[in-house]
Design a protein around this motif. Sequence first.
Motif, PDB file in Angstrom:
ATOM      1  N   SER A 114      38.964  30.196  58.087  1.00  0.00           N
ATOM      2  CA  SER A 114      37.911  29.460  58.789  1.00  0.00           C
ATOM      3  C   SER A 114      36.596  30.199  58.659  1.00  0.00           C
ATOM      4  N   ALA A 115      35.503  29.434  58.658  1.00  0.00           N
ATOM      5  CA  ALA A 115      34.155  30.003  58.594  1.00  0.00           C
ATOM      6  C   ALA A 115      33.228  29.118  59.423  1.00  0.00           C
ATOM      7  N   ASN A 116      32.498  29.744  60.323  1.00  0.00           N
ATOM      8  CA  ASN A 116      31.601  29.011  61.229  1.00  0.00           C
ATOM      9  C   ASN A 116      32.335  27.917  62.010  1.00  0.00           C
ATOM     10  N   GLY A 117      33.570  28.218  62.387  1.00  0.00           N
ATOM     11  CA  GLY A 117      34.350  27.285  63.187  1.00  0.00           C
ATOM     12  C   GLY A 117      34.981  26.143  62.417  1.00  0.00           C
ATOM     13  N   ILE A 118      34.840  26.122  61.099  1.00  0.00           N
ATOM     14  CA  ILE A 118      35.420  25.062  60.271  1.00  0.00           C
ATOM     15  C   ILE A 118      36.596  25.630  59.493  1.00  0.00           C
ATOM     16  N   SER A 119      37.704  24.903  59.474  1.00  0.00           N
ATOM     17  CA  SER A 119      38.902  25.359  58.770  1.00  0.00           C
ATOM     18  C   SER A 119      38.883  24.884  57.323  1.00  0.00           C
ATOM     19  N   TYR A 120      39.361  25.759  56.447  1.00  0.00           N
ATOM     20  CA  TYR A 120      39.430  25.461  55.021  1.00  0.00           C
ATOM     21  C   TYR A 120      40.792  25.858  54.486  1.00  0.00           C
ATOM     22  N   THR A 121      41.174  25.226  53.386  1.00  0.00           N
ATOM     23  CA  THR A 121      42.381  25.603  52.660  1.00  0.00           C
ATOM     24  C   THR A 121      41.973  25.992  51.242  1.00  0.00           C
ATOM     25  N   GLY A 122      42.506  27.100  50.762  1.00  0.00           N
ATOM     26  CA  GLY A 122      42.142  27.588  49.437  1.00  0.00           C
ATOM     27  C   GLY A 122      43.340  27.828  48.552  1.00  0.00           C
ATOM     28  N   HIS A 123      43.112  27.728  47.247  1.00  0.00           N
ATOM     29  CA  HIS A 123      44.140  28.018  46.251  1.00  0.00           C
ATOM     30  C   HIS A 123      43.660  29.049  45.231  1.00  0.00           C
ATOM     31  N   THR A 124      42.354  29.312  45.224  1.00  0.00           N
ATOM     32  CA  THR A 124      41.786  30.201  44.213  1.00  0.00           C
ATOM     33  C   THR A 124      42.037  31.654  44.582  1.00  0.00           C
ATOM     34  N   GLU A 163      39.491  34.129  37.319  1.00  0.00           N
ATOM     35  CA  GLU A 163      40.338  33.870  36.159  1.00  0.00           C
ATOM     36  C   GLU A 163      41.780  34.252  36.467  1.00  0.00           C
ATOM     37  N   LYS A 164      42.693  33.455  35.989  1.00  0.00           N
ATOM     38  CA  LYS A 164      44.114  33.788  36.135  1.00  0.00           C
ATOM     39  C   LYS A 164      44.431  35.102  35.424  1.00  0.00           C
ATOM     40  N   SER A 215      33.411  26.614  51.455  1.00  0.00           N
ATOM     41  CA  SER A 215      34.629  26.006  50.923  1.00  0.00           C
ATOM     42  C   SER A 215      35.128  26.747  49.679  1.00  0.00           C
ATOM     43  N   GLU A 216      34.338  27.688  49.187  1.00  0.00           N
ATOM     44  CA  GLU A 216      34.706  28.467  48.007  1.00  0.00           C
ATOM     45  C   GLU A 216      35.084  29.878  48.434  1.00  0.00           C
ATOM     46  N   ALA A 217      36.288  30.294  48.061  1.00  0.00           N
ATOM     47  CA  ALA A 217      36.770  31.617  48.444  1.00  0.00           C
ATOM     48  C   ALA A 217      37.744  32.135  47.391  1.00  0.00           C
ATOM     49  N   VAL A 218      37.913  33.456  47.371  1.00  0.00           N
ATOM     50  CA  VAL A 218      38.870  34.098  46.468  1.00  0.00           C
ATOM     51  C   VAL A 218      39.600  35.186  47.238  1.00  0.00           C
ATOM     52  N   LEU A 219      40.758  35.548  46.748  1.00  0.00           N
ATOM     53  CA  LEU A 219      41.485  36.669  47.338  1.00  0.00           C
ATOM     54  C   LEU A 219      41.174  37.974  46.617  1.00  0.00           C
ATOM     55  N   VAL A 220      40.846  37.865  45.328  1.00  0.00           N
ATOM     56  CA  VAL A 220      40.518  39.051  44.521  1.00  0.00           C
ATOM     57  C   VAL A 220      39.138  38.825  43.916  1.00  0.00           C
ATOM     58  N   LYS A 221      38.147  39.588  44.379  1.00  0.00           N
ATOM     59  CA  LYS A 221      36.772  39.349  43.916  1.00  0.00           C
ATOM     60  C   LYS A 221      36.369  40.259  42.765  1.00  0.00           C
ATOM     61  N   ASP A 222      37.092  41.365  42.572  1.00  0.00           N
ATOM     62  CA  ASP A 222      36.728  42.319  41.529  1.00  0.00           C
ATOM     63  C   ASP A 222      37.475  42.021  40.232  1.00  0.00           C
ATOM     64  N   MET A 223      36.950  42.544  39.150  1.00  0.00           N
ATOM     65  CA  MET A 223      37.519  42.314  37.834  1.00  0.00           C
ATOM     66  C   MET A 223      38.248  43.578  37.361  1.00  0.00           C
ATOM     67  N   THR A 224      39.372  43.379  36.693  1.00  0.00           N
ATOM     68  CA  THR A 224      40.108  44.520  36.154  1.00  0.00           C
ATOM     69  C   THR A 224      39.355  45.099  34.954  1.00  0.00           C
ATOM     70  N   TYR A 267      52.072  35.831  37.284  1.00  0.00           N
ATOM     71  CA  TYR A 267      50.896  35.701  38.135  1.00  0.00           C
ATOM     72  C   TYR A 267      51.257  34.848  39.350  1.00  0.00           C
ATOM     73  N   PRO A 268      50.530  35.016  40.450  1.00  0.00           N
ATOM     74  CA  PRO A 268      50.870  34.286  41.674  1.00  0.00           C
ATOM     75  C   PRO A 268      50.136  32.952  41.789  1.00  0.00           C
ATOM     76  N   VAL A 269      50.767  32.038  42.490  1.00  0.00           N
ATOM     77  CA  VAL A 269      50.135  30.789  42.910  1.00  0.00           C
ATOM     78  C   VAL A 269      50.247  30.767  44.430  1.00  0.00           C
ATOM     79  N   ILE A 270      49.109  30.847  45.094  1.00  0.00           N
ATOM     80  CA  ILE A 270      49.088  31.047  46.540  1.00  0.00           C
ATOM     81  C   ILE A 270      48.201  29.994  47.212  1.00  0.00           C
TER      82      ILE A 270
END
Length: 197
Positions: A98-108, A112-113, A154-163, A90-93
Amino acid sequence: MEPRQTKLIIFTAKLIAFLCFAYLTLAFFPQYAHHLLLVIALALVVIGAGSLLKYKSQRNWIESEAKLLSSEEQEEEIAVSQYSKLKYYYPVIEYAYSANGISYTGHTLSHEKENLWVPEVNHWGDPTPATDRWWLWFEPGDHIPVYINPQDHSEAVLVKDMTKARRSHHLALLTGGILIGLIWLTLVVLNYTLPLR
C-alpha cells in the motif's frame, strides 16, 4: 499466450522486419547501405543505455513493506552453444503493498528476468547452491521489502539493483553501439569504400 511467448514473437517479428529492410536497402539502394551500421549502432546504444538508466532511476524509489501472496519457481533453458543448453531458475511472485492509503498488487520483481535468474551450474560445472535461490524460502503471508516508484505508486519492484553480470551485459551493448557508430562515422568522413552521394 504467456507473456514470455508474446515477447519472443514480438522480438522475432522486429528482427525479421529489420532483416527485410536491410536486404531491400542492399538490393535497391546500395549507396545507402552504410547507414545500416548507424541503425545498428543506435539500436545497441538505446537498448544498453536505456536499461542502465532504468536501473539508475530505481535507486530513488521508496522502500516499503509488501505481503507475499504467492511464490513459485520457473525454469528456462538457454542455448549456450550448438550442442548444449543451460538451465536457469527464477521466481514468479505476487505481492500486495500500500502507498498513501491505496492498496496495490504487484508481480514485477526486477526490471529484467535475467537480473534474477540463477544458473543450474556455475562456470566450472558445479551445481549452484540452493541458497542462491532465495525465493525458495518464501511463504505466503511473509513480509518482504518492496521499492515503489514515487511518481507512480502502481509501479514497484522487489529487486531494484542490477547484478554485475547484467551491468556488464548492458555496458557491452552500449560500448558496441558506440564502436559501430564510430566505424560508420569513419566511413562517412574518410569517404572509404562506401562514399556518400
